[in-house]
Scaffold this motif. Structure first.
Motif, PDB file in Angstrom:
ATOM      1  N   ILE A 243      55.410   9.599  72.467  1.00 34.41           N
ATOM      2  CA  ILE A 243      54.107   9.520  72.322  1.00 34.41           C
ATOM      3  C   ILE A 243      53.748   8.663  71.097  1.00 34.41           C
ATOM      4  O   ILE A 243      52.731   7.785  71.141  1.00 34.41           O
ATOM      5  N   ASN A 244      54.551   8.914  70.001  1.00 34.66           N
ATOM      6  CA  ASN A 244      53.976   8.188  68.614  1.00 34.66           C
ATOM      7  C   ASN A 244      54.387   6.798  68.487  1.00 34.66           C
ATOM      8  O   ASN A 244      53.921   5.761  67.706  1.00 34.66           O
ATOM      9  N   ILE A 245      55.376   6.302  69.260  1.00 34.97           N
ATOM     10  CA  ILE A 245      55.683   4.720  69.582  1.00 34.97           C
ATOM     11  C   ILE A 245      54.430   4.233  70.090  1.00 34.97           C
ATOM     12  O   ILE A 245      53.779   3.026  69.847  1.00 34.97           O
ATOM     13  N   GLY A 246      54.032   4.790  71.297  1.00 35.05           N
ATOM     14  CA  GLY A 246      53.154   4.372  71.988  1.00 35.05           C
ATOM     15  C   GLY A 246      51.733   4.478  71.429  1.00 35.05           C
ATOM     16  O   GLY A 246      50.982   3.339  71.211  1.00 35.05           O
ATOM     17  N   ALA A 247      51.374   5.249  70.521  1.00 37.65           N
ATOM     18  CA  ALA A 247      50.293   5.244  69.671  1.00 37.65           C
ATOM     19  C   ALA A 247      50.316   4.522  68.731  1.00 37.65           C
ATOM     20  O   ALA A 247      49.439   3.706  68.093  1.00 37.65           O
ATOM     21  N   GLY A 248      51.576   3.865  68.115  1.00 43.64           N
ATOM     22  CA  GLY A 248      51.826   3.160  67.092  1.00 43.64           C
ATOM     23  C   GLY A 248      51.423   1.776  67.403  1.00 43.64           C
ATOM     24  O   GLY A 248      50.822   1.093  66.855  1.00 43.64           O
ATOM     25  N   LEU A 249      51.888   1.364  68.884  1.00 44.46           N
ATOM     26  CA  LEU A 249      51.672   0.117  69.423  1.00 44.46           C
ATOM     27  C   LEU A 249      50.415  -0.080  69.308  1.00 44.46           C
ATOM     28  O   LEU A 249      49.709  -1.291  69.463  1.00 44.46           O
TER      29      LEU A 249
ATOM     30  N   PRO B 257      51.147  18.052  68.365  1.00 45.81           N
ATOM     31  CA  PRO B 257      51.170  18.462  69.787  1.00 45.81           C
ATOM     32  C   PRO B 257      50.254  19.645  69.855  1.00 45.81           C
ATOM     33  O   PRO B 257      49.484  19.853  70.803  1.00 45.81           O
ATOM     34  N   ALA B 258      50.318  20.838  69.043  1.00 52.06           N
ATOM     35  CA  ALA B 258      49.511  21.930  68.974  1.00 52.06           C
ATOM     36  C   ALA B 258      47.969  21.503  68.796  1.00 52.06           C
ATOM     37  O   ALA B 258      47.170  22.366  69.791  1.00 52.06           O
ATOM     38  N   GLN B 259      47.706  20.353  68.429  1.00 57.41           N
ATOM     39  CA  GLN B 259      46.453  20.082  68.302  1.00 57.41           C
ATOM     40  C   GLN B 259      46.001  19.118  69.384  1.00 57.41           C
ATOM     41  O   GLN B 259      44.934  18.411  69.499  1.00 57.41           O
ATOM     42  N   ARG B 260      46.912  18.732  70.221  1.00 58.80           N
ATOM     43  CA  ARG B 260      46.878  17.857  71.533  1.00 58.80           C
ATOM     44  C   ARG B 260      46.565  16.290  71.095  1.00 58.80           C
ATOM     45  O   ARG B 260      45.689  15.759  71.626  1.00 58.80           O
ATOM     46  N   LYS B 261      47.139  16.050  70.000  1.00 54.87           N
ATOM     47  CA  LYS B 261      46.964  14.650  69.398  1.00 54.87           C
ATOM     48  C   LYS B 261      48.180  13.940  68.902  1.00 54.87           C
ATOM     49  O   LYS B 261      49.376  14.812  68.856  1.00 54.87           O
ATOM     50  N   ASP B 262      48.332  12.843  69.002  1.00 55.41           N
ATOM     51  CA  ASP B 262      49.002  11.946  68.302  1.00 55.41           C
ATOM     52  C   ASP B 262      49.104  11.933  66.840  1.00 55.41           C
ATOM     53  O   ASP B 262      48.277  12.348  66.251  1.00 55.41           O
ATOM     54  N   ILE B 263      50.419  11.695  66.061  1.00 56.09           N
ATOM     55  CA  ILE B 263      50.477  11.584  64.664  1.00 56.09           C
ATOM     56  C   ILE B 263      49.395  10.851  63.978  1.00 56.09           C
ATOM     57  O   ILE B 263      48.659  11.291  62.966  1.00 56.09           O
ATOM     58  N   PHE B 264      48.761   9.685  64.435  1.00 63.01           N
ATOM     59  CA  PHE B 264      47.698   8.905  63.944  1.00 63.01           C
ATOM     60  C   PHE B 264      46.273   9.613  64.047  1.00 63.01           C
ATOM     61  O   PHE B 264      45.515   9.224  63.070  1.00 63.01           O
ATOM     62  N   ALA B 265      46.161  10.347  65.109  1.00 68.86           N
ATOM     63  CA  ALA B 265      44.938  11.184  65.197  1.00 68.86           C
ATOM     64  C   ALA B 265      44.755  12.158  64.316  1.00 68.86           C
ATOM     65  O   ALA B 265      43.711  12.736  63.885  1.00 68.86           O
ATOM     66  N   TYR B 266      46.012  12.681  64.372  1.00 68.18           N
ATOM     67  CA  TYR B 266      46.063  13.909  63.617  1.00 68.18           C
ATOM     68  C   TYR B 266      46.089  13.944  62.044  1.00 68.18           C
ATOM     69  O   TYR B 266      45.547  14.835  61.551  1.00 68.18           O
ATOM     70  N   SER B 267      47.034  12.997  61.666  1.00 73.47           N
ATOM     71  CA  SER B 267      47.447  12.991  60.164  1.00 73.47           C
ATOM     72  C   SER B 267      47.881  11.573  59.902  1.00 73.47           C
ATOM     73  O   SER B 267      48.968  11.305  59.629  1.00 73.47           O
ATOM     74  N   PRO B 268      46.857  10.646  59.962  1.00 76.75           N
ATOM     75  CA  PRO B 268      47.231   9.270  59.683  1.00 76.75           C
ATOM     76  C   PRO B 268      47.981   8.802  58.364  1.00 76.75           C
ATOM     77  O   PRO B 268      48.381   7.959  58.428  1.00 76.75           O
ATOM     78  N   SER B 269      47.831   9.623  57.278  1.00 81.95           N
ATOM     79  CA  SER B 269      48.255   9.438  55.823  1.00 81.95           C
ATOM     80  C   SER B 269      49.813  10.110  55.903  1.00 81.95           C
ATOM     81  O   SER B 269      50.342  10.075  54.833  1.00 81.95           O
TER      82      SER B 269
ATOM     83  N   ALA C  97      53.087   9.469  60.280  1.00 83.53           N
ATOM     84  CA  ALA C  97      52.466   8.203  60.788  1.00 83.53           C
ATOM     85  C   ALA C  97      52.997   7.054  60.041  1.00 83.53           C
ATOM     86  O   ALA C  97      53.051   5.967  60.900  1.00 83.53           O
ATOM     87  N   LYS C  98      53.418   6.991  58.871  1.00 81.42           N
ATOM     88  CA  LYS C  98      53.860   5.966  58.385  1.00 81.42           C
ATOM     89  C   LYS C  98      55.213   5.340  59.062  1.00 81.42           C
ATOM     90  O   LYS C  98      55.406   4.345  59.107  1.00 81.42           O
ATOM     91  N   ASP C  99      56.105   6.465  59.534  1.00 82.78           N
ATOM     92  CA  ASP C  99      57.349   6.197  59.719  1.00 82.78           C
ATOM     93  C   ASP C  99      57.064   5.544  61.088  1.00 82.78           C
ATOM     94  O   ASP C  99      57.508   4.694  61.613  1.00 82.78           O
ATOM     95  N   TYR C 100      56.174   6.175  62.146  1.00 78.18           N
ATOM     96  CA  TYR C 100      56.259   5.660  63.433  1.00 78.18           C
ATOM     97  C   TYR C 100      55.650   4.306  63.569  1.00 78.18           C
ATOM     98  O   TYR C 100      55.805   3.439  64.264  1.00 78.18           O
ATOM     99  N   LEU C 101      54.572   4.008  62.716  1.00 81.51           N
ATOM    100  CA  LEU C 101      53.957   2.776  62.403  1.00 81.51           C
ATOM    101  C   LEU C 101      54.989   1.789  62.126  1.00 81.51           C
ATOM    102  O   LEU C 101      55.044   0.742  62.637  1.00 81.51           O
ATOM    103  N   ASN C 102      55.761   2.130  61.028  1.00 82.05           N
ATOM    104  CA  ASN C 102      56.780   0.998  60.560  1.00 82.05           C
ATOM    105  C   ASN C 102      57.879   0.759  61.800  1.00 82.05           C
ATOM    106  O   ASN C 102      58.351  -0.563  62.306  1.00 82.05           O
TER     107      ASN C 102
END
Length: 260
Positions: free
Chosen positions: A21-27, A218-230, A234-239
């Motif tokens: 999920i979060n690699i996809g969202a990171g891309l 996932p409990a909020q039905r969101k990827d990490i960037f939508a849920y908690s971008p800071s 989120a930093k790890d998956y973006l990197n």
């Protein structure tokens, strides 16, 4: 043409779906268009992104009832949903001619539409996983940095090598992802050291830290960037996504040089 990447580990609970999920969202954050394929009958990826069950899931597509019908999770991030019915697909396809190539044929119309197709494989090495590997350019292995998570690595590598030899000459190990990492724990550091000895520079430099936000998203039905971008997640998956793009560029350059 889009690249197809499978995330594979036959052990559950290692962060495979979270990484898909979060690699996809990171891309997507890096300007790419991504299609996520939920190939796990548990449908955790589908549930984690809050995708309602559409009329056509990956199950109906693999049965030949329809082509793939992606559902939009957010801008530039689409999902092909799964369902528990997929658990019966292996038995239903067992007598099909070319059963290892069903998924590859389904992907063909979408390779120009997306930059990346990312497959969340089931935690097994059966026919569904075989289809994923046969259709992929790269396979990435998420690995929890715990002792038991390392068991079976040789088997995974053996399966990948057999698929490459017999079914998919282009298949490469794209990298190993250290997940649930805590640098304060000696065991976590030792596991990373061990897998680095085994896989060498295939181990990504970016490690996914153990953070509560990745479990809450996932409990909020969101990827990490939508849920908690800071968050650190989120930093790890973006990197990690940046590192992945860099590897893909290096691979493309290497292949171009070989053709000259």
């Amino acid at each position: 043409m889009g690249k197809v990447i499978s995330l594979l580990n036959h052990k559950g609970g290692v962060g495979k779906t979270t990484s898909a999920i979060n690699i996809g969202a990171g891309l997507v954050e890096l300007g790419k268009r991504v299609l996520l394929i939920d190939l796990d009958p548990q449908a955790n990826l589908t549930l984690a992104l809050g995708v309602p069950r559409p009329p056509v899931t990956i199950y109906e597509a693999m049965r030949g009832e329809s082509g793939l019908q992606p559902v939009t999770a957010k801008e530039n991030l689409d999902v092909v949903a799964s369902t528990l019915d997929l658990s019966g697909a292996e038995m239903e396809l067992i007598n099909e001619a070319g059963r290892e190539f069903v998924l590859q044929e389904l992907f063909d119309p979408f390779l120009e539409e997306y930059d990346f197709i990312i497959i969340d494989c089931p935690p097994s090495l059966g026919l569904l996983t075989l289809n994923a590997l046969t259709s992929s350019d790269f396979v990435m292995i998420p690995l929890q940095t715990e002792f038991l998570a390392m068991q079976g690595l040789a088997k995974i590598k053996q399966v990948i090598q057999k698929v490459k030899f017999r079914l998919n000459k282009k298949l490469q190990i794209g990298g190993v992802i250290a997940t649930m990492y805590d640098s304060r724990k000696v065991l976590n550091r030792d596991v990373v050291e061990t897998i680095t000895k085994y896989f060498g520079n295939l181990v990504f430099e970016t490690k996914i830290r153990d953070t509560v936000a990745l479990a809450e998203a996932p409990a909020q039905r969101k990827d990490i960037f939508a849920y908690s971008p800071s968050s650190s997640g989120a930093k790890d998956y973006l990197n990690l996504s940046k590192e992945l793009l860099q590897r893909m560029e290096q691979f493309d350059q290497m292949m171009a040089e070989k053709k000259q």
